[in-house]
Design an enzyme around this catalytic site. Structure first.
Site, PDB file in Angstrom:
ATOM      1  N   SER A  64      -9.584  -1.358   7.335  1.00 13.79           N
ATOM      2  CA  SER A  64      -8.987  -1.080   6.033  1.00 13.79           C
ATOM      3  C   SER A  64      -8.145  -2.204   5.450  1.00 13.79           C
ATOM      4  O   SER A  64      -7.755  -2.129   4.293  1.00 13.79           O
ATOM      5  CB  SER A  64      -8.158   0.198   6.123  1.00 13.79           C
ATOM      6  OG  SER A  64      -9.009   1.289   6.373  1.00 13.79           O
TER       7      SER A  64
ATOM      8  N   SER B 209      -9.212   1.083   3.340  1.00 11.24           N
ATOM      9  CA  SER B 209      -8.391   1.933   2.514  1.00 11.24           C
ATOM     10  C   SER B 209      -7.285   1.169   1.784  1.00 11.24           C
ATOM     11  O   SER B 209      -6.609   1.749   0.935  1.00 11.24           O
ATOM     12  CB  SER B 209      -7.766   3.022   3.375  1.00 11.24           C
ATOM     13  OG  SER B 209      -7.025   2.447   4.420  1.00 11.24           O
TER      14      SER B 209
ATOM     15  N   LYS C 146       0.847  -1.192   0.000  1.00 11.42           N
ATOM     16  CA  LYS C 146       0.000   0.000   0.000  1.00 11.42           C
ATOM     17  C   LYS C 146       0.884   1.244   0.000  1.00 11.42           C
ATOM     18  O   LYS C 146       1.910   1.287   0.686  1.00 11.42           O
ATOM     19  CB  LYS C 146      -0.856  -0.040   1.261  1.00 11.42           C
ATOM     20  CG  LYS C 146      -1.922   1.031   1.380  1.00 11.42           C
ATOM     21  CD  LYS C 146      -2.684   0.812   2.695  1.00 11.42           C
ATOM     22  CE  LYS C 146      -3.839   1.757   2.858  1.00 11.42           C
ATOM     23  NZ  LYS C 146      -4.551   1.520   4.127  1.00 11.42           N
TER      24      LYS C 146
END
EC number: 3.5.1.4
Lengths: 547, 533
Positions: free
Chosen positions: B231, B207, B132
């Site tokens: 997330s 996320s 990420k």
């Protein structure tokens, strides 16, 4: 009718405490009698005036008592009575208790004796042992007034988890001990209870914030007690009264249902731990409490079982000695103790290096900012409920001048970053000691002063937090008595040039005659969550002393 | 004058698009009406049969073993996953930087090392790992999806990346996050909208939605995400993956980019998304065996333990949080799991009531924005970045306001009170783990992921939680119950949006919750459960 003034409420509370003492043990003039008999040492005086059979009990360590009770040599009742009696007199001399409940304790002791008589077995490892509790430790039906008049008459309904663990293992509670207002001072004074004096020299302070515990233990009226520490509050009273103690890292001993100021402040959290008169008692207490797996009930606790570190007691640990914080120089007997401990360890084959922590001022400044982050809002707010004034020693400790009003959360996050940065620098400094050592390994433990003096006069301006660097880094610390002040050896250094105003004040207040015979304690410190190693290191040092 | 935010985004996207080699570009992109694109990587002609097999048939543990057994080289693996990642980006917008040459060089270096020395550098030797974007990688962007940070290049790896790299992993791409990294979807002004590869009208979650989509389309076998409210778990759930939200303070967050640092009231954590329970273990063990607490003072010195599950696993069943009931596919997945486990004497099932989950949302949604969002607004305003709807939504929850320190401490004490109350509650049932939905629906439709509490409550409590795949939406089975009587307005809204056809092909996953700092026990329990389903 009118609400009573804070003075009246406080006076009533003090009377209630005194009236909780059985009539036959009430001695209103005992302090004067002690002083006029030529004693300043309450421990010695109580040994003099209490019956020898009671002294035989109260002079034993916790483990020795437990052994004797388990063997049937002593009953719980007689042990408890001896400690209650001694506590009653200690309180009347030193003003160290805020709750006294001897009748409950004696009743419980009888129950335990009945069980023992029937089963020939103890209910647990603390069977029949009276354990004293700092005022914060909640007990149902008892106030946890923590030095505030406003909290008088508001008994708790739930028991502190730590107290429950001890009680379930047979411990008996008989007193709760005094604290300064909000626990935020290195000496123990409040409008509620007055001042708590030093058990070994009534002209001096017992320290704080666990000053009641320190005084009670120091006078021999407890064999094991519970203190809390956010800036030195276990260690300072232990230091001033020649006791052993453990300030653990956060998350190992339960703080659940222990009343605190600044609940929710978790940047530099208060921790709870034992104070006692022998190192083995501290070890035993800590192991037993951790082995009860309280993390199943307290979500803040780390599920880290007790690690047997007895192998470390025969290993040659490497020590780093930290002699000063670079701001205030410790008094001569403390410097002597540090030098002597190095000599003793080296003679026993240990490697010892001298270390310094150049950012100690940053550490201290950060701690002070964390403690003052609400500009004393909470303390002012609680005090205003009754109109009692904020006591001056707390005012100095929790400033309303660094910040004029409670800081914003963004400012708090900046402080959080600062704390993390300090912890990281400390970790790197520790790791880098590997460069200095002969073995090429980093040190195992630090030996350091606890305070810059062995005590101070009551109400002194004594604000320099000598030991809070280990709170900000969340290190476990074990206090151990090392030597005593000797007025013939520990002379003032008249040629010493103080580094600053604070150093001058500390230097000027040194009086070898005043401090003569006071214990000199040091602390041994390990990395975060290494309580077992810390205790083993302390044990190694004590072994060197006895050999 | 201020540069228009669109120019910043355009420049960033040009860099992203430029990172995809020309030979990896799909000649004919599928029409927008093709919702399920998970088959396209293997059908588009860009991947060799070997590459299809390598990317589809194995988990990270198996690939690591194949490298060890010399059945495959790291170069082969990295090539395969890079190509697939490039394809994935073109289909669902889940990569914001591919670094093929760099990854290939590292893979070649590892292959050569193994050939020369016969030793692996670590447990992840040669395995491609995706990351990420806000988890910093040296010499790569670390924007955290703020246009104001679009030009930030990380000077060094974050601690976790350094650890995983040292364990032998090969990093080959970065994945997008939503604006403020605070949506359960993945949409930002910087990189646009990431969609779900199983159904492109649905969100991959957020996320860590880029990670979720990338793994969902099998363009990654192991990814690193972060989780402060769900997330890791929502992308794992929405893409039929495993995803672990570990307890705090076990994995380092040092070097992760965000808007706020120094915030301790509600801690985000980093953790893995992958294809199997054993991959969760592989990742956690690789990270923790490196003793990260020796370099990061905030971490707990808790070594990774090898634990076996209890002979009889006591599983608490929490079918609903009593605020919003799960939609039919999720309820069916729960029932499937319950039916299977109840047949087996090694599982003792007990129904568990939720405890004040509405209150938990009030607490945590306040904690997310203790400064009222000031730091975020400052960053948005710096370049005139528009605030997206889901950012607006989360930043305007009822309790969001600036706090002074007394309010922060009060809120922290309330959090601790709730944590202890919940622990006592669960203790009364005596369960080892809790089986519960990971959300009230399969992957939400784009723009609709607004119910966080099935995941966020475990963040508030700091309990480790792991997601695992169970089934797929089946319109014939997951029929809407038109006679359903909602519990409240919110529940009504959730049920009204449900129509099985809208969720065609969507994976359905569940969540297993453990005890604080007992992540090992949680994974052991999951292994026992998964082997029974």
């Amino acid at each position: 009718m009118d609400t009573p003034t804070w003075e009246v409420v406080a006076a009533l509370k003090r009377n209630q405490v005194l009236n909780s003492i059985p009539k036959e043990w009430r001695k209103p003039n005992i302090r004067k009698e002690m002083i006029s008999s030529g004693y300043v040492n309450t421990y010695e005086y109580l040994n003099l005036i209490l019956p020898p059979e009671e002294n035989a009990i109260t002079n034993l360590s916790m483990l020795e008592l437990a052994t004797n009770i388990a063997k049937g040599n002593y009953t719980s009742y007689n042990v408890t009575k001896a400690f209650c009696h001694r506590a009653a007199l200690a309180h009347q001399i030193l003003n160290c208790c805020i709750e006294i409940f001897f009748d409950e304790a004696l009743k419980k002791a009888k129950e335990l004796d009945d069980v023992f008589q029937k089963t020939s077995k103890v209910v647990g490892p603390f069977h029949g042992i009276p354990i004293s509790l700092k005022d914060q430790v909640d007990l149902p039906g008892k106030d946890s007034s923590i030095g505030y008049v406003s909290l008088v008459g508001k008994p708790k309904t739930e028991i502190a988890l730590l107290a429950k663990i001890l009680q379930d293992k047979g411990a008996i509670f008989y007193v709760k001990t005094t604290v300064p207002m909000a626990m935020m001072a290195p000496q123990t004074v409040s409008n509620l209870h007055g001042y708590t004096y030093n058990a070994l020299n009534i002209n001096l302070s017992s320290g704080g914030s666990s000053g009641g515990e320190g005084a009670l233990l120091g006078s021999g009226a407890s064999c094991c007690g519970i203190g809390t520490d956010i800036g030195g509050s276990i260690r300072i009273p232990s230091c001033f009264q020649g006791l052993y103690a453990l300030k653990p890292s956060t998350g190992r001993i339960s703080y659940l249902n222990v009343t605190n100021s600044y609940s929710g402040q978790e940047l530099i959290p208060s921790v709870i731990g034992p104070m006692a008169r022998s190192l083995k008692d501290i070890e035993f207490f800590t192991e037993t409490v951790i082995a009860s797996e309280a993390w199943k009930i307290d979500s803040k606790l780390l599920p880290i079982p007790w690690k047997n570190q007895s192998h470390l007691k025969s290993k040659k640990l490497i020590f780093g000695v930290l002699k000063t914080d670079g701001i205030v120089k410790p008094h001569p007997p403390i410097i002597r103790a540090l030098n002597e401990v190095v000599a003793v360890l080296e003679k026993s084959g240990y490697e010892v290096i001298e270390i310094s922590i150049p950012f100690q001022k940053d550490m201290l400044d950060t701690v002070v900012k964390v403690f003052s982050a609400d500009a004393r809002f909470e303390i002012n707010n609680e005090s205003q409920k009754t109109g009692e004034p904020v006591v001056s020693v707390v005012k100095r400790f929790v400033s309303d001048k660094i910040f004029k009003k409670p800081i914003t959360v963004n400012e708090w996050w900046d402080l959080g970053n600062q704390v993390y940065k300090i912890r990281q620098m400390f970790l790197e400094l520790w790791n880098n000691t590997a460069i200095q050592t002969l073995s090429g390994n980093s040190i195992d433990a630090i030996i350091a002063p606890i305070w810059a003096s062995t005590s101070f006069l009551p109400e002194s301006k004594a604000d320099h937090l000598y030991t809070s660097l280990f709170n900000i880094c969340d290190c476990p610390c074990v206090v151990f008595p090392f030597t005593k002040v000797d007025a013939n050896i520990d002379l003032s250094d008249v040629s010493y040039k103080p580094l600053n105003e604070e150093d001058k004040e500390n230097n000027d207040m040194y009086d070898p005659v005043l401090f003569d015979n006071m214990p000199v304690c040091l602390q041994v410190v390990t990395k975060k969550l290494e309580e077992e190693k810390c205790l083993a290191a302390a044990s190694s040092i004590m072994d060197c002393l006895t050999n | 004058m201020t540069i228009d935010w669109r120019q910043i985004a355009a420049k960033y996207c040009a860099h992203r698009d430029g990172s995809i080699p020309e030979p990896f570009k799909i000649k004919t992109l599928p029409k927008d009406t093709v919702l399920n694109v998970t088959k396209i990587p293997s059908e588009c002609g860009l991947l060799t049969p070997k590459e299809i097999e390598l990317t589809e048939k194995y988990d990270a543990t198996a690939l690591a073993e194949m490298i060890k057994d010399r059945k495959v080289t790291s170069v082969e693996l990295v090539t395969a996953f890079c190509k697939r990642a490039a394809i994935a980006q073109q289909l669902v917008n889940c990569v914001n930087e591919l670094f093929y040459e760099e990854a290939l060089a590292r893979a070649a270096e590892l292959d050569e090392y193994y050939a020369k020395t016969g030793s692996l550098v670590g447990p992840l030797h040669g395995v491609p790992v995706s990351v990420k974007e806000h988890i910093s990688i040296k010499n790569h962007t670390a924007t955290a999806s703020f246009l104001a940070k679009a030009n930030i290049i990380a000077e060094k790896d974050s601690d976790l990346v350094a650890t995983v790299r040292k364990a032998g992993a090969v990093f080959y791409c970065r994945t997008p996050q939503p604006q403020a990294i605070m949506h359960l979807e993945t949409s930002s002004n910087l990189t646009g909208v990431t969609v779900n590869p199983f159904n492109r009208k649905l969100t991959p979650g957020g996320s860590s939605g880029g990670e979720g989509a990338l793994l969902g389309i099998k363009a990654s076998v192991l990814g690193i995400g972060s989780d402060i409210g769900g997330s890791i778990r929502s992308p794992a759930a929405n893409n039929g993956l495993f995803g672990l939200r570990p307890s705090t303070l076990r994995l380092s967050r040092k070097g992760c980019q965000g808007a706020v640092s120094g915030q301790e009231t509600i801690l985000g954590v980093v953790g893995p998304l992958g294809r199997s329970v054993r991959d969760m273990n592989l990742f956690m063990k690789a990270c923790i065996d490196s003793q990260p607490w020796l370099d990061d003072a905030s971490l707990l010195p808790m070594p990774w333990r090898s634990v076996a599950p209890p002979k009889t696993l006591k599983v608490g069943i929490m079918r609903s949080d009593n605020v919003v009931n799960p939609q039919p596919p999720v309820a069916r997945a729960m029932q499937m799991a319950i039916d299977q486990l109840s047949k087996n004497p090694d599982f003792d099932l007990v129904d568990v009531e939720p405890l004040d989950h509405k209150y938990s949302w009030d607490l945590i949604s306040e904690m997310y924005w203790l400064d009222g969002g000031k730091v975020y607004y400052d960053l948005f305003n710096k370049v005139g970045e528009p605030i997206l709807p889901l950012t607006e939504w989360i930043m305007h929850q009822p309790n969001v306001k600036p706090h002074d320190i007394t309010a922060v401490w009060k809120l922290t004490a309330a959090r601790d009170e709730y944590r202890n109350r919940y622990l006592k509650h669960l203790q009364a049932y005596g369960v080892d783990v809790l089986l519960t939905p990971v959300g009230p629906s399969p992957a939400p439709k784009l723009g609709e992921a607004k119910y966080w509490t099935y995941t966020s409550v475990w963040n508030l409590l700091d309990l480790p939680a792991v997601v695992f795949p169970v089934t797929t939406v089946d319109p014939k089975l997951d029929v809407k119950d038109e006679s359903y009587i909602p519990m409240n307005e919110q529940d009504a809204a959730n049920y009204e949006t449900y129509s099985p056809e809208d969720y065609l092909d969507a994976p359905v996953s569940l969540q297993l919750v453990g005890k604080r700092w007992q992540d090992e026990e949680l994974l052991a329990a999951l292994d026992k459960i998964v082997s029974m389903l």
